[in-house]
Design a protein around this motif. Structure first.
Motif, PDB file in Angstrom:
ATOM      1  N   ALA A 195      43.174  33.202  34.775  1.00 24.82           N
ATOM      2  CA  ALA A 195      43.752  32.830  36.073  1.00 24.82           C
ATOM      3  C   ALA A 195      45.135  32.206  35.936  1.00 24.82           C
ATOM      4  O   ALA A 195      45.941  32.264  36.866  1.00 24.82           O
ATOM      5  N   THR A 196      45.435  31.613  34.754  1.00 27.56           N
ATOM      6  CA  THR A 196      46.750  30.995  34.560  1.00 27.56           C
ATOM      7  C   THR A 196      47.846  32.016  34.305  1.00 27.56           C
ATOM      8  O   THR A 196      49.028  31.674  34.327  1.00 27.56           O
ATOM      9  N   GLU A 197      47.484  33.287  34.062  1.00 25.91           N
ATOM     10  CA  GLU A 197      48.467  34.302  33.700  1.00 25.91           C
ATOM     11  C   GLU A 197      48.893  35.192  34.858  1.00 25.91           C
ATOM     12  O   GLU A 197      49.893  35.899  34.749  1.00 25.91           O
ATOM     13  N   VAL A 198      48.141  35.176  35.937  1.00 26.74           N
ATOM     14  CA  VAL A 198      48.321  36.218  36.947  1.00 26.74           C
ATOM     15  C   VAL A 198      49.423  35.864  37.933  1.00 26.74           C
ATOM     16  O   VAL A 198      49.937  34.750  37.962  1.00 26.74           O
ATOM     17  N   ASN A 199      49.763  36.850  38.776  1.00 29.95           N
ATOM     18  CA  ASN A 199      50.919  36.729  39.656  1.00 29.95           C
ATOM     19  C   ASN A 199      50.659  35.914  40.913  1.00 29.95           C
ATOM     20  O   ASN A 199      51.608  35.564  41.615  1.00 29.95           O
ATOM     21  N   GLY A 200      49.427  35.658  41.227  1.00 23.69           N
ATOM     22  CA  GLY A 200      49.120  34.909  42.442  1.00 23.69           C
ATOM     23  C   GLY A 200      47.636  34.650  42.526  1.00 23.69           C
ATOM     24  O   GLY A 200      46.874  34.989  41.613  1.00 23.69           O
ATOM     25  N   THR A 201      47.210  34.073  43.612  1.00 25.29           N
ATOM     26  CA  THR A 201      45.798  33.707  43.764  1.00 25.29           C
ATOM     27  C   THR A 201      45.004  34.729  44.574  1.00 25.29           C
ATOM     28  O   THR A 201      43.841  34.492  44.893  1.00 25.29           O
ATOM     29  N   VAL A 202      45.626  35.845  44.906  1.00 27.53           N
ATOM     30  CA  VAL A 202      44.913  36.940  45.568  1.00 27.53           C
ATOM     31  C   VAL A 202      45.344  38.251  44.909  1.00 27.53           C
ATOM     32  O   VAL A 202      46.414  38.343  44.310  1.00 27.53           O
ATOM     33  N   TRP A 203      44.496  39.244  45.023  1.00 24.78           N
ATOM     34  CA  TRP A 203      44.846  40.575  44.517  1.00 24.78           C
ATOM     35  C   TRP A 203      45.724  41.269  45.538  1.00 24.78           C
ATOM     36  O   TRP A 203      45.443  41.275  46.737  1.00 24.78           O
ATOM     37  N   ASP A 204      46.790  41.891  45.053  1.00 23.11           N
ATOM     38  CA  ASP A 204      47.727  42.597  45.923  1.00 23.11           C
ATOM     39  C   ASP A 204      47.730  44.079  45.569  1.00 23.11           C
ATOM     40  O   ASP A 204      48.447  44.510  44.672  1.00 23.11           O
ATOM     41  N   PRO A 205      46.915  44.896  46.254  1.00 23.35           N
ATOM     42  CA  PRO A 205      46.868  46.327  45.936  1.00 23.35           C
ATOM     43  C   PRO A 205      48.161  47.068  46.277  1.00 23.35           C
ATOM     44  O   PRO A 205      48.325  48.222  45.906  1.00 23.35           O
ATOM     45  N   SER A 207      51.166  45.868  45.365  1.00 22.91           N
ATOM     46  CA  SER A 207      52.177  45.389  44.422  1.00 22.91           C
ATOM     47  C   SER A 207      52.757  46.525  43.592  1.00 22.91           C
ATOM     48  O   SER A 207      52.069  47.502  43.255  1.00 22.91           O
ATOM     49  N   VAL A 208      54.025  46.374  43.216  1.00 21.36           N
ATOM     50  CA  VAL A 208      54.634  47.332  42.291  1.00 21.36           C
ATOM     51  C   VAL A 208      54.023  47.183  40.902  1.00 21.36           C
ATOM     52  O   VAL A 208      54.185  48.061  40.055  1.00 21.36           O
ATOM     53  N   MET A 209      53.304  46.065  40.666  1.00 23.42           N
ATOM     54  CA  MET A 209      52.643  45.850  39.384  1.00 23.42           C
ATOM     55  C   MET A 209      51.212  46.403  39.385  1.00 23.42           C
ATOM     56  O   MET A 209      50.483  46.235  38.410  1.00 23.42           O
ATOM     57  N   GLU A 210      50.805  47.076  40.433  1.00 27.88           N
ATOM     58  CA  GLU A 210      49.475  47.688  40.550  1.00 27.88           C
ATOM     59  C   GLU A 210      49.561  49.161  40.151  1.00 27.88           C
ATOM     60  O   GLU A 210      50.432  49.896  40.611  1.00 27.88           O
ATOM     61  N   TYR A 211      48.655  49.601  39.285  1.00 26.63           N
ATOM     62  CA  TYR A 211      48.543  51.029  38.967  1.00 26.63           C
ATOM     63  C   TYR A 211      47.968  51.777  40.184  1.00 26.63           C
ATOM     64  O   TYR A 211      47.117  51.241  40.897  1.00 26.63           O
ATOM     65  N   PRO A 212      48.388  53.021  40.372  1.00 31.47           N
ATOM     66  CA  PRO A 212      47.642  53.877  41.305  1.00 31.47           C
ATOM     67  C   PRO A 212      46.414  54.440  40.576  1.00 31.47           C
ATOM     68  O   PRO A 212      46.497  54.823  39.412  1.00 31.47           O
ATOM     69  N   PHE A 213      45.281  54.457  41.253  1.00 35.26           N
ATOM     70  CA  PHE A 213      44.057  54.987  40.651  1.00 35.26           C
ATOM     71  C   PHE A 213      43.470  56.068  41.549  1.00 35.26           C
ATOM     72  O   PHE A 213      43.453  55.926  42.772  1.00 35.26           O
ATOM     73  N   PRO A 214      42.967  57.149  40.927  1.00 39.74           N
ATOM     74  CA  PRO A 214      42.318  58.194  41.723  1.00 39.74           C
ATOM     75  C   PRO A 214      40.908  57.765  42.120  1.00 39.74           C
ATOM     76  O   PRO A 214      40.389  56.737  41.668  1.00 39.74           O
ATOM     77  N   ALA A 215      40.296  58.548  42.947  1.00 35.56           N
ATOM     78  CA  ALA A 215      38.915  58.280  43.355  1.00 35.56           C
ATOM     79  C   ALA A 215      37.988  58.404  42.153  1.00 35.56           C
ATOM     80  O   ALA A 215      38.254  59.140  41.199  1.00 35.56           O
ATOM     81  N   GLY A 216      36.870  57.653  42.221  1.00 37.77           N
ATOM     82  CA  GLY A 216      35.829  57.805  41.211  1.00 37.77           C
ATOM     83  C   GLY A 216      35.860  56.793  40.089  1.00 37.77           C
ATOM     84  O   GLY A 216      34.989  56.831  39.215  1.00 37.77           O
ATOM     85  N   LEU A 217      36.845  55.878  40.065  1.00 35.61           N
ATOM     86  CA  LEU A 217      36.931  54.902  38.978  1.00 35.61           C
ATOM     87  C   LEU A 217      36.471  53.512  39.415  1.00 35.61           C
ATOM     88  O   LEU A 217      36.008  52.728  38.593  1.00 35.61           O
ATOM     89  N   ILE A 218      36.606  53.206  40.692  1.00 39.40           N
ATOM     90  CA  ILE A 218      36.248  51.884  41.213  1.00 39.40           C
ATOM     91  C   ILE A 218      34.954  51.995  42.016  1.00 39.40           C
ATOM     92  O   ILE A 218      34.835  52.840  42.914  1.00 39.40           O
ATOM     93  N   LEU A 219      33.996  51.137  41.682  1.00 36.08           N
ATOM     94  CA  LEU A 219      32.737  51.097  42.411  1.00 36.08           C
ATOM     95  C   LEU A 219      32.805  50.092  43.564  1.00 36.08           C
ATOM     96  O   LEU A 219      32.302  50.354  44.647  1.00 36.08           O
ATOM     97  N   GLU A 220      33.394  48.950  43.319  1.00 35.86           N
ATOM     98  CA  GLU A 220      33.568  47.901  44.317  1.00 35.86           C
ATOM     99  C   GLU A 220      34.946  47.270  44.123  1.00 35.86           C
ATOM    100  O   GLU A 220      35.408  47.173  42.982  1.00 35.86           O
ATOM    101  N   PRO A 221      35.599  46.846  45.188  1.00 37.39           N
ATOM    102  CA  PRO A 221      35.222  46.859  46.610  1.00 37.39           C
ATOM    103  C   PRO A 221      35.087  48.293  47.161  1.00 37.39           C
ATOM    104  O   PRO A 221      35.811  49.211  46.745  1.00 37.39           O
ATOM    105  N   GLU A 222      34.207  48.449  48.093  1.00 37.81           N
ATOM    106  CA  GLU A 222      33.859  49.766  48.597  1.00 37.81           C
ATOM    107  C   GLU A 222      35.045  50.522  49.165  1.00 37.81           C
ATOM    108  O   GLU A 222      35.151  51.748  48.999  1.00 37.81           O
ATOM    109  N   GLN A 223      35.993  49.786  49.796  1.00 36.93           N
ATOM    110  CA  GLN A 223      37.117  50.473  50.429  1.00 36.93           C
ATOM    111  C   GLN A 223      38.079  51.105  49.429  1.00 36.93           C
ATOM    112  O   GLN A 223      38.949  51.883  49.810  1.00 36.93           O
ATOM    113  N   PHE A 224      37.878  50.799  48.131  1.00 38.80           N
ATOM    114  CA  PHE A 224      38.761  51.375  47.121  1.00 38.80           C
ATOM    115  C   PHE A 224      38.052  52.411  46.255  1.00 38.80           C
ATOM    116  O   PHE A 224      38.581  52.815  45.218  1.00 38.80           O
TER     117      PHE A 224
END
Length: 354
Positions: A195-205, A207-224
């Motif tokens: 937690a001391t290394e990250v960019n903030g206290t919430v996830w920012d989908p 962000s330019v620092m977020e990878y794009p991911f295709p369907a089928g890799l994330i189970l939860e949160p459901e909307q992703f």
């Protein structure tokens, strides 16, 4: 189709003195990769190196001008946020903290913040392994500069709450275009950051620092479950984070000089105190030294770094005020010198200009 991803090398954890309080340790961890605000980060592009025969040869990671201009433009975008860190391009790699190459096949990556200082002068601290002029690839340059500023991968934040289909992730990244080992996939995707290394206290989908991911890799949160699709630019939270770490420089407001009053002083016989004046406008001013001792006030004008006598007065031999009038010019500097010059003894004094 899976995108080509930034690939960072995992750095060893720093050693800290045992027994540090949790708050102290957290502060050290959170800031260890960040630059001191006000730093000028110099960057250079690899072009050629000494071939050992008095000439030079082009290195394998030199990039074309079109590639360089994309990177320069992204530095300008980050700079346009008004942050306290500034960027300057240099030609001499020995002057650069950020040394940029364009070696195809080596992926795109960057040292994170001050980790760049650990690299040798002939080593890259940032690389671009594919064409930045292709549609959508400008985000790669923004992403790597984010790393250079100390930012981490957003999807590795412990606040993201992502539940991965881990074997699907390993299988997807093992194939084209990344061809990653399980270790590299773990380090850059599945491993949760502290937690001391990250960019903030919430996830920012977004962000330019977020990878794009295709369907089928994330189970939860459901909307992703259908994937994560960041737009490829600096998000509002990206800007907020970097401006918080590197706040814009504040231009100090000049202290009001009219009226100007020093803090009370206590001078002994023969002692003096100097005060600098920078008048906000050109006009006649009145200066006075006053207090409960025998004083003299002298006004000098600074010319070419040297004080030149302009006016002076004493208090007539009795405790009280020494006053003078003088015309002060805006843009010039003046020195008011107040001196206790007789045996009346020490006393409180002050100076005022109005």
């Amino acid at each position: 189709m899976t995108a080509r991803y930034c690939s960072l090398v995992r750095q060893p954890e720093p050693g800290f003195t045992p027994g540090l309080a949790a708050e102290r340790l957290g502060a050290l961890m959170s800031g260890r990769r960040m630059w001191v605000n006000g730093t000028v980060l110099h960057y250079c592009f690899f072009d050629s190196e000494n071939a050992g025969t008095g000439g030079s040869r082009r290195v394998s990671w030199a990039g074309g001008e079109a590639q360089r201009e994309v990177v320069r433009d992204c530095f300008r975008e980050w700079q346009g946020l008004g942050i306290g860190v500034t960027f300057a391009e240099v030609d001499d790699r020995s002057e650069a903290e950020v040394r940029i190459g364009f070696e195809g096949g080596d992926g795109s990556w960057s040292a994170v913040g001050r980790e760049a200082l650990l690299a040798g002068l002939h080593e890259r601290t940032m690389n671009f392994g594919w064409d930045l002029t292709a549609p959508g690839e400008r985000a790669t340059a923004l992403h790597q500069i984010g790393h250079a500023l100390g930012m981490q991968h957003e999807h590795q934040s412990p606040y993201a709450g992502i539940h991965w289909d881990e074997e699907a992730v390993y299988a997807d990244l093992a194939g084209p275009p990344n061809h990653w080992s399980r270790e590299r996939t773990y380090v850059n995707i599945l491993r949760k950051l502290d937690a001391t290394e990250v960019n903030g206290t919430v996830w920012d989908p977004h962000s330019v620092m977020e990878y794009p991911f295709p369907a089928g890799l994330i189970l939860e949160p459901e909307q992703f479950r259908q994937g994560v699709h960041p737009p490829g630019g600096l998000s509002a939270l990206d800007k907020e984070f970097v401006q918080r770490w590197y706040p814009p420089p504040v231009t100090p407001r000049p202290a009001p000089l009219v009226p100007f009053r020093s803090a009370p002083l206590r001078l002994g016989p023969g002692e003096q105190a100097d005060f600098t004046l920078e008048p906000p406008e050109t006009r006649d001013y009145r200066l006075a030294a006053f207090g409960d001792c025998d004083t003299v006030v002298v006004l000098f004008e600074e010319r070419e770094g040297e004080p030149r006598f302009l006016a002076g007065d004493d208090d007539g031999g009795t405790p009280g005020n020494a006053t003078l009038r003088a015309r002060l010019v805006k843009g010039r500097r003046y020195v008011v010198r107040m001196r206790l010059y007789s045996a009346w003894g020490a006393g409180r004094t002050a100076v005022m200009c109005w």
